[in-house]
Design a protein around this motif. Sequence first.
Motif, short mmCIF file in Angstrom:
data_model
loop_
_atom_site.label_atom_id
_atom_site.label_comp_id
_atom_site.label_asym_id
_atom_site.label_seq_id
_atom_site.Cartn_x
_atom_site.Cartn_y
_atom_site.Cartn_z
N ALA A 141 10.26 5.99 1.01
CA ALA A 141 9.27 6.95 1.51
C ALA A 141 9.96 8.17 2.10
O ALA A 141 9.55 9.31 1.84
CB ALA A 141 8.37 6.28 2.56
N LYS A 142 11.01 7.94 2.87
CA LYS A 142 11.77 9.06 3.44
C LYS A 142 12.41 9.89 2.34
O LYS A 142 12.45 11.12 2.40
CB LYS A 142 12.84 8.55 4.40
CG LYS A 142 12.28 8.05 5.72
CD LYS A 142 13.39 7.52 6.62
CE LYS A 142 12.82 7.01 7.94
NZ LYS A 142 13.85 6.43 8.80
N ILE B 164 3.61 15.40 1.03
CA ILE B 164 4.43 15.21 2.22
C ILE B 164 3.57 14.72 3.37
O ILE B 164 3.92 13.75 4.06
CB ILE B 164 5.15 16.53 2.61
CG1 ILE B 164 6.23 16.88 1.58
CG2 ILE B 164 5.75 16.44 4.01
CD1 ILE B 164 6.76 18.31 1.70
N VAL B 165 2.45 15.36 3.57
CA VAL B 165 1.55 15.00 4.67
C VAL B 165 1.06 13.56 4.51
O VAL B 165 1.10 12.77 5.47
CB VAL B 165 0.35 15.97 4.76
CG1 VAL B 165 -0.73 15.44 5.70
CG2 VAL B 165 0.83 17.34 5.22
N ASP B 166 0.64 13.19 3.32
CA ASP B 166 0.11 11.84 3.09
C ASP B 166 1.15 10.76 3.37
O ASP B 166 0.88 9.79 4.07
CB ASP B 166 -0.39 11.70 1.65
CG ASP B 166 -1.65 12.50 1.37
OD1 ASP B 166 -2.31 12.94 2.34
OD2 ASP B 166 -1.97 12.70 0.18
N ILE B 167 2.34 10.93 2.82
CA ILE B 167 3.38 9.90 2.98
C ILE B 167 3.91 9.89 4.42
O ILE B 167 4.11 8.81 5.01
CB ILE B 167 4.52 10.09 1.96
CG1 ILE B 167 4.00 9.96 0.53
CG2 ILE B 167 5.65 9.09 2.23
CD1 ILE B 167 3.38 8.61 0.17
N GLN B 168 4.11 11.06 5.01
CA GLN B 168 4.60 11.12 6.39
C GLN B 168 3.60 10.48 7.35
O GLN B 168 3.98 9.74 8.26
CB GLN B 168 4.87 12.57 6.81
CG GLN B 168 5.53 12.68 8.17
CD GLN B 168 6.92 12.06 8.20
OE1 GLN B 168 7.77 12.42 7.42
NE2 GLN B 168 7.13 11.11 9.09
N LYS B 169 2.34 10.73 7.13
CA LYS B 169 1.28 10.14 7.97
C LYS B 169 1.32 8.61 7.87
O LYS B 169 1.25 7.91 8.88
CB LYS B 169 -0.08 10.68 7.50
CG LYS B 169 -1.24 10.27 8.35
CD LYS B 169 -2.50 10.96 7.83
CE LYS B 169 -3.72 10.52 8.58
NZ LYS B 169 -4.93 11.17 8.04
N GLU B 170 1.48 8.13 6.67
CA GLU B 170 1.56 6.68 6.46
C GLU B 170 2.80 6.10 7.13
O GLU B 170 2.74 5.04 7.76
CB GLU B 170 1.56 6.39 4.96
CG GLU B 170 1.10 5.00 4.64
CD GLU B 170 0.75 4.82 3.18
OE1 GLU B 170 0.58 3.66 2.79
OE2 GLU B 170 0.65 5.79 2.42
N GLU C 283 11.70 3.98 -9.22
CA GLU C 283 12.14 3.21 -8.05
C GLU C 283 10.95 2.52 -7.37
O GLU C 283 11.04 1.36 -6.98
CB GLU C 283 12.87 4.11 -7.06
CG GLU C 283 14.25 4.54 -7.54
CD GLU C 283 14.97 5.42 -6.53
OE1 GLU C 283 14.91 5.14 -5.31
OE2 GLU C 283 15.62 6.39 -6.96
N ALA C 284 9.84 3.24 -7.23
CA ALA C 284 8.65 2.65 -6.62
C ALA C 284 8.11 1.51 -7.48
O ALA C 284 7.73 0.46 -6.96
CB ALA C 284 7.57 3.71 -6.42
N GLN D 154 0.83 -1.20 0.00
CA GLN D 154 0.00 0.00 0.00
C GLN D 154 0.87 1.26 0.00
O GLN D 154 0.64 2.20 -0.74
CB GLN D 154 -0.95 0.00 1.20
CG GLN D 154 -1.84 1.24 1.27
CD GLN D 154 -2.76 1.36 0.08
OE1 GLN D 154 -3.39 0.40 -0.33
NE2 GLN D 154 -2.85 2.55 -0.49
N MET D 155 1.90 1.27 0.86
CA MET D 155 2.79 2.43 0.91
C MET D 155 3.53 2.60 -0.41
O MET D 155 3.65 3.73 -0.91
CB MET D 155 3.80 2.31 2.05
CG MET D 155 4.67 3.58 2.17
SD MET D 155 5.88 3.55 3.50
CE MET D 155 4.82 3.85 4.90
#
Length: 150
Positions: free
Chosen positions: A132-133, A110-116, A58-59, A13-14
Motif C-alpha cells: 500500500a505504501k 492516493i487519498v483512497d489508499i492512504q485513508k485506508e 503484486e497485489a 479488503q485493502m
Amino acid sequence: MINSMQQNNPDVQMLNDIYKNSQMGRKTLEEITEITEDPDFLQVLQKHRDWYTQMNDEASLLLRSHGEEPKGPGMWDDVSASLMIKVNTLTDRSPSHLAQMLVQGSSMGIVDIQKEMNQQGADTDPDILKLAKKLVEGEEKNVEILKKFL
C-alpha cells in the motif's frame, strides 16, 4: 463460511483496493496512450502503465496467497471510466489536458489508499502495508512527473 469471513478481512479488503486501483490506472493509461501523439508524453505514460501492471501483479499474488481471487473494478466502473476519458478528450487531447486528468485520478487513488492505511494502522499485515505504501509513493512520483506536462 471461510470465504465470507475472508471478505470481511480488512487485509483482503485493502489488497483488493490496491488491485482495483492499479488495474484502473493501467487500463486508463492504455486508453490515454492511444490518444496522445506526443512522443515524450507517450514514453512517460508507458512507464507508468508498466508500473501499474507490476503493482497489479503484486497485489494479485498477495491476494492469492490469502486464498482470494483478485476482484477488479466492476464492468460499470470500467465502462464509466472509459466513457469519461472519451468525453473529456473530445475537444482537447493535449498532453497538458491528459496529464491533468491523470493527476486527478492518481490523487483520488492516493487519498483512497492512504485513508485506508490510516484507518487500519498497525493492524495491517506488514506485506500488505508495504505494498500500500509502495502504491501511494509511486502514485505521488507519477503525479510529480505528470506536473511537468501541465
